[in-house]
Scaffold this motif. Structure first.
Motif, PDB file in Angstrom:
ATOM      1  N   LYS A   1       0.882  -1.481  -0.033  1.00  0.00           N
ATOM      2  CA  LYS A   1      -0.038   0.187   0.007  1.00  0.00           C
ATOM      3  C   LYS A   1       0.833   1.080  -0.242  1.00  0.00           C
ATOM      4  O   LYS A   1       2.222   1.207   0.385  1.00  0.00           O
ATOM      5  CB  LYS A   1      -0.861   0.051   1.223  1.00  0.00           C
ATOM      6  N   LEU A   2       0.234   2.525  -0.478  1.00  0.00           N
ATOM      7  CA  LEU A   2       0.937   3.740  -0.479  1.00  0.00           C
ATOM      8  C   LEU A   2       1.250   4.201   1.019  1.00  0.00           C
ATOM      9  O   LEU A   2      -0.050   4.330   1.876  1.00  0.00           O
ATOM     10  CB  LEU A   2       0.401   4.722  -1.328  1.00  0.00           C
ATOM     11  N   GLU A   3       2.189   4.693   1.504  1.00  0.00           N
ATOM     12  CA  GLU A   3       2.284   4.837   2.744  1.00  0.00           C
ATOM     13  C   GLU A   3       3.304   6.183   2.934  1.00  0.00           C
ATOM     14  O   GLU A   3       4.182   6.429   2.059  1.00  0.00           O
ATOM     15  CB  GLU A   3       2.957   3.849   3.747  1.00  0.00           C
ATOM     16  N   VAL A   4       3.122   7.198   3.944  1.00  0.00           N
ATOM     17  CA  VAL A   4       3.817   8.251   4.269  1.00  0.00           C
ATOM     18  C   VAL A   4       4.813   7.735   5.850  1.00  0.00           C
ATOM     19  O   VAL A   4       4.079   7.562   6.582  1.00  0.00           O
ATOM     20  CB  VAL A   4       3.365   9.415   4.515  1.00  0.00           C
ATOM     21  N   ILE A   5       5.914   7.465   5.370  1.00  0.00           N
ATOM     22  CA  ILE A   5       6.883   7.010   6.714  1.00  0.00           C
ATOM     23  C   ILE A   5       7.753   8.147   6.907  1.00  0.00           C
ATOM     24  O   ILE A   5       8.450   8.595   6.383  1.00  0.00           O
ATOM     25  CB  ILE A   5       7.623   5.776   6.191  1.00  0.00           C
ATOM     26  N   PRO A   6       7.464   8.608   8.565  1.00  0.00           N
ATOM     27  CA  PRO A   6       8.227   9.561   8.986  1.00  0.00           C
ATOM     28  C   PRO A   6       9.681   9.455   8.897  1.00  0.00           C
ATOM     29  O   PRO A   6      10.376   8.237   9.221  1.00  0.00           O
ATOM     30  CB  PRO A   6       7.957   9.759  10.367  1.00  0.00           C
ATOM     31  N   GLY A   7      10.569  10.173   8.373  1.00  0.00           N
ATOM     32  CA  GLY A   7      11.941  10.068   8.279  1.00  0.00           C
ATOM     33  C   GLY A   7      12.558   9.420   7.305  1.00  0.00           C
ATOM     34  O   GLY A   7      13.502   9.118   6.908  1.00  0.00           O
ATOM     35  N   PHE A   8      11.650   9.006   6.456  1.00  0.00           N
ATOM     36  CA  PHE A   8      11.989   7.981   5.079  1.00  0.00           C
ATOM     37  C   PHE A   8      12.797   8.671   4.236  1.00  0.00           C
ATOM     38  O   PHE A   8      12.440   9.833   3.845  1.00  0.00           O
ATOM     39  CB  PHE A   8      10.639   7.325   4.323  1.00  0.00           C
ATOM     40  N   MET A   9      13.729   8.117   3.457  1.00  0.00           N
ATOM     41  CA  MET A   9      14.655   8.719   2.563  1.00  0.00           C
ATOM     42  C   MET A   9      14.778   7.607   1.393  1.00  0.00           C
ATOM     43  O   MET A   9      15.084   6.619   1.631  1.00  0.00           O
ATOM     44  CB  MET A   9      15.879   9.363   2.978  1.00  0.00           C
ATOM     45  N   CYS A  10      14.305   7.961   0.312  1.00  0.00           N
ATOM     46  CA  CYS A  10      14.135   7.152  -0.999  1.00  0.00           C
ATOM     47  C   CYS A  10      15.577   7.055  -1.368  1.00  0.00           C
ATOM     48  O   CYS A  10      16.390   8.047  -1.748  1.00  0.00           O
ATOM     49  CB  CYS A  10      13.662   7.614  -2.128  1.00  0.00           C
ATOM     50  N   ASP A  11      16.202   5.748  -1.540  1.00  0.00           N
ATOM     51  CA  ASP A  11      17.497   5.142  -1.838  1.00  0.00           C
ATOM     52  C   ASP A  11      17.893   5.524  -3.474  1.00  0.00           C
ATOM     53  O   ASP A  11      19.031   5.422  -3.834  1.00  0.00           O
ATOM     54  CB  ASP A  11      17.658   3.856  -1.903  1.00  0.00           C
ATOM     55  N   ILE A  12      16.702   5.956  -4.161  1.00  0.00           N
ATOM     56  CA  ILE A  12      16.975   6.285  -5.640  1.00  0.00           C
ATOM     57  C   ILE A  12      17.201   7.611  -5.822  1.00  0.00           C
ATOM     58  O   ILE A  12      18.293   7.763  -6.343  1.00  0.00           O
ATOM     59  CB  ILE A  12      15.809   5.441  -6.570  1.00  0.00           C
ATOM     60  N   CYS A  13      16.372   8.412  -5.418  1.00  0.00           N
ATOM     61  CA  CYS A  13      16.384   9.808  -5.617  1.00  0.00           C
ATOM     62  C   CYS A  13      17.034  10.639  -4.455  1.00  0.00           C
ATOM     63  O   CYS A  13      17.193  11.940  -4.457  1.00  0.00           O
ATOM     64  CB  CYS A  13      15.207  10.417  -5.768  1.00  0.00           C
ATOM     65  N   CYS A  14      17.152  10.002  -3.227  1.00  0.00           N
ATOM     66  CA  CYS A  14      17.638  10.578  -2.138  1.00  0.00           C
ATOM     67  C   CYS A  14      16.707  11.431  -1.272  1.00  0.00           C
ATOM     68  O   CYS A  14      17.312  12.456  -0.785  1.00  0.00           O
ATOM     69  CB  CYS A  14      19.141  10.876  -2.184  1.00  0.00           C
ATOM     70  N   GLU A  15      15.477  11.762  -1.945  1.00  0.00           N
ATOM     71  CA  GLU A  15      14.734  12.555  -1.408  1.00  0.00           C
ATOM     72  C   GLU A  15      14.143  12.179  -0.066  1.00  0.00           C
ATOM     73  O   GLU A  15      13.763  10.989   0.187  1.00  0.00           O
ATOM     74  CB  GLU A  15      13.425  12.865  -2.370  1.00  0.00           C
ATOM     75  N   ASP A  16      14.016  13.182   0.741  1.00  0.00           N
ATOM     76  CA  ASP A  16      13.413  12.753   2.201  1.00  0.00           C
ATOM     77  C   ASP A  16      12.630  13.879   2.790  1.00  0.00           C
ATOM     78  O   ASP A  16      12.403  13.977   4.149  1.00  0.00           O
ATOM     79  CB  ASP A  16      14.711  12.647   3.375  1.00  0.00           C
ATOM     80  N   GLU A  17      11.867  14.606   1.947  1.00  0.00           N
ATOM     81  CA  GLU A  17      10.867  15.782   2.283  1.00  0.00           C
ATOM     82  C   GLU A  17       9.786  15.051   3.143  1.00  0.00           C
ATOM     83  O   GLU A  17       9.177  14.000   2.805  1.00  0.00           O
ATOM     84  CB  GLU A  17      10.482  16.472   0.995  1.00  0.00           C
ATOM     85  N   GLU A  18       9.429  15.968   3.905  1.00  0.00           N
ATOM     86  CA  GLU A  18       8.082  15.596   5.005  1.00  0.00           C
ATOM     87  C   GLU A  18       6.876  15.185   3.810  1.00  0.00           C
ATOM     88  O   GLU A  18       6.485  15.892   2.827  1.00  0.00           O
ATOM     89  CB  GLU A  18       7.903  16.652   5.755  1.00  0.00           C
ATOM     90  N   GLY A  19       6.084  14.048   4.311  1.00  0.00           N
ATOM     91  CA  GLY A  19       5.050  13.774   3.622  1.00  0.00           C
ATOM     92  C   GLY A  19       5.254  12.995   2.437  1.00  0.00           C
ATOM     93  O   GLY A  19       4.228  12.783   1.455  1.00  0.00           O
ATOM     94  N   LEU A  20       6.425  12.674   2.051  1.00  0.00           N
ATOM     95  CA  LEU A  20       6.898  11.937   0.778  1.00  0.00           C
ATOM     96  C   LEU A  20       6.202  10.426   0.825  1.00  0.00           C
ATOM     97  O   LEU A  20       6.329   9.732   1.657  1.00  0.00           O
ATOM     98  CB  LEU A  20       8.366  11.718   0.691  1.00  0.00           C
ATOM     99  N   GLN A  21       5.222  10.563  -0.259  1.00  0.00           N
ATOM    100  CA  GLN A  21       4.638   9.060  -0.231  1.00  0.00           C
ATOM    101  C   GLN A  21       5.695   7.854  -1.043  1.00  0.00           C
ATOM    102  O   GLN A  21       6.430   8.224  -1.935  1.00  0.00           O
ATOM    103  CB  GLN A  21       3.504   9.118  -1.490  1.00  0.00           C
ATOM    104  N   SER A  22       5.510   6.859  -0.455  1.00  0.00           N
ATOM    105  CA  SER A  22       6.438   5.473  -0.618  1.00  0.00           C
ATOM    106  C   SER A  22       5.467   4.512  -0.885  1.00  0.00           C
ATOM    107  O   SER A  22       4.577   4.298  -0.416  1.00  0.00           O
ATOM    108  CB  SER A  22       7.412   5.423   0.342  1.00  0.00           C
ATOM    109  N   PHE A  23       6.210   3.670  -1.529  1.00  0.00           N
ATOM    110  CA  PHE A  23       5.696   2.102  -1.597  1.00  0.00           C
ATOM    111  C   PHE A  23       6.577   1.014  -1.510  1.00  0.00           C
ATOM    112  O   PHE A  23       7.780   1.059  -1.978  1.00  0.00           O
ATOM    113  CB  PHE A  23       5.085   2.109  -2.994  1.00  0.00           C
TER     114      PHE A  23
END
Length: 532
Positions: free
Chosen positions: A133-155
């Motif tokens: 499911k789509l989730e917003v994880i606090p403190g998550f950083m994407c390993d591909i684009c290295c984005e870690d902005e607040e409210g970033l949707q992840s999967f």
């Protein structure tokens, strides 16, 4: 009619169009044909099937035509069946079926024997997280684009490898649109073998991309099943089911007709080439591509001296030739003595086939072989050219039918005989073309004369019908000519059936012998029985 030479690569040595008979063992057989087993039962009979053709003659095949909706329905029914038996999510059942190339019997057997191994190999290994499911994880950083902005949707799929939605969408777009992949799209993590399922994909992509994804899944379904092939006609979305096996392509020429009207061979996807088997067609087209230009040049520009058999090239306009080697003088046209040329008994226009004693040395035998090839090739090419001209006529048939209505007062139904005649010309020309390729490789026996008589009868009938068809409108309006055209159309169709039934029956029963070894060429299509 496009030249079949353009499609030689379709049945080249690297073609996997007809799969090995060991795959999909449950998919075997053609109903009503004695060289095959029973018809498969794993494709459900469904009212959405567009066509169900049963064989009517010895050269007809049983086949079905499916539109995209019917293809999708077949997949859904098989997925539901596996879902009920193995008690798993439909998305996972679909991935398993694709891994087993839609052989549900083998899937059920292997899964019950070792479920963990089957799941791992299919890309459904152990899970480290809950349902995707789509989730917003606090403190998550994407390993591909290295984005870690607040409210970033992840999967993340069940494997637990999590990336932002934008990177996932870009990855899936690349796979689906650019690479044409659908059935085996893995997790973006480099070492992960987890396969993305349809439900996860729907959460991430646009409706347009999801539609393309489904189109690619349908294509994979057809390509994975040996008894299904796409119609090769441009813009046609139909698939044809025919249960002929690769090993039986030396016994039958599996011609099918799609709902779009396209006639093609199920074995090699070339245009209809009855009565010639696929392997023979491959050899003939390759020979034409390799030899025709060279053979035509040699035939037109060189001959052998009648006395010493030296090869001579004509380099002037005069037909009085003198061999530089033996000084023999002869006529270039008839190869006769120049001193006797012009006498009342001499025939320069008559073709005299040389005896075997005149073909002793290698050059003479080579020329005899060349002349034999050109005999069949020229007739093959002539019918191909005539078919193109007939096609031009066919495209003008409707206009001629309208003109005939105006000139004679006939109704549209009454002038349909012209359309029937045009279609008969097209079909019979195509058959005649391939009879010459068939005859080139055919070794003479007591059946050959029957074949040649049938070929001759069809050829004469086709030429007579073609001549009638080209009459001016003023003559076509006469009732006698109309009756003659209808009779000749019917006669052409009957003669074609007689020829094809004879060749098909002898092929199925192994009565034909061929003058070359066509048993094992590594072409990806079947072999042909030969004398050895």
């Amino acid at each position: 009619m496009d030249s079949d030479e353009d499609f030689v690569s379709t049945i080249s040595s690297g073609d996997d169009g007809m799969q090995d008979d060991t795959d999909n063992d449950d998919l075997s057989g053609v109903e009503d044909y004695d060289v095959f087993d029973d018809e498969p039962d794993d494709l459900p009979d469904d009212p959405s099937n567009k066509s169900d053709k049963k064989k009517g003659t010895s050269f007809d095949m049983s086949y079905k035509v499916y539109d995209p909706q019917a293809i999708q329905l077949q997949q859904e029914e098989m997925i539901n069946e596996v879902n009920l038996i193995l008690e798993m999510r439909k998305e996972d059942a679909a991935i398993l079926l694709r891994h087993f190339r839609w052989n549900k019997e083998r899937l059920n057997e292997d899964y019950l024997d070792n479920p963990a191994k089957v799941l791992e190999e299919a890309g459904l290994g152990p899970s480290s997280s809950g349902p995707p499911k789509l989730e917003v994880i606090p403190g998550f950083m994407c390993d591909i684009c290295c984005e870690d902005e607040e409210g970033l949707q992840s999967f993340a799929m069940k494997c637990g490898h999590r990336y932002c939605v934008d990177c996932y969408l870009q990855y899936l777009t690349q796979k689906i649109r650019e690479e044409g992949e659908a059935a085996r799209i893995r997790c973006p993590a480099e070492s992960c073998q987890r396969i993305i399922d349809a439900r996860s994909l729907d959460l991430l992509v646009t409706p347009q991309l999801a539609h393309r994804y489904q189109e690619l899944l349908n294509r994979t379904y057809v390509e994975d099943k040996d008894i299904l092939k796409w119609c090769p006609a441009p813009d046609c979305e139909n698939a044809v089911e025919c249960a002929v096996k690769k090993k039986d392509l030396d016994k039958v020429v599996p011609t099918v007709v799609c709902e779009c009207g396209n006639r093609f061979c199920f074995g090699c996807i070339l245009n209809d080439h009855q009565p010639a088997p696929c392997e023979l067609v491959k050899r003939w087209l390759k020979k034409c591509a390799d030899d025709s230009e060279t053979a035509n040049w040699i035939s037109a520009n060189t001959k052998e001296c009648p006395k010493c058999n030296s090869t001579i090239e004509k380099n002037g306009g005069c037909n009085h030739m003198t061999c530089r080697k033996c000084k023999h003088e002869f006529c270039w046209m008839c190869m006769g003595l120049w001193s006797e040329h012009g006498t009342s008994w001499y025939n320069c226009n008559r073709f005299e086939e040389r005896s075997g004693t005149e073909a002793r040395d290698a050059q003479a035998r080579s020329r005899v072989s060349l002349e034999r090839y050109l005999h069949y090739y020229n007739r093959y090419a002539n019918h191909e050219q005539s078919a193109r001209l007939d096609k031009d006529i066919y495209q003008k048939t409707e206009k001629k039918m309208v003109q005939l209505q105006t000139a004679s007062g006939m109704s549209w139904i009454e002038v349909q005989y012209l359309n029937s005649a045009s279609q008969a010309l097209q079909t019979c020309r195509q058959t005649l073309k391939w009879t010459y390729a068939f005859a080139f490789y055919l070794a003479r026996n007591n059946l050959t004369s029957i074949f040649e008589d049938n070929q001759k009868d069809l050829e004469l009938a086709v030429e007579a019908l073609s001549e009638m068809f080209e009459k001016p409108i003023s003559e076509l309006s006469e009732s006698k000519l109309k009756g003659d055209i209808m009779d000749k159309t019917s006669y052409c169709n009957r003669r074609r059936v007689i020829l094809l039934e004879d060749t098909a029956e002898n092929l199925a029963n192994g009565r034909w012998t061929f003058n070359v070894d066509l048993k094992s060429t590594g072409s990806g299509v079947g072999s042909i029985s030969t004398r050895g």
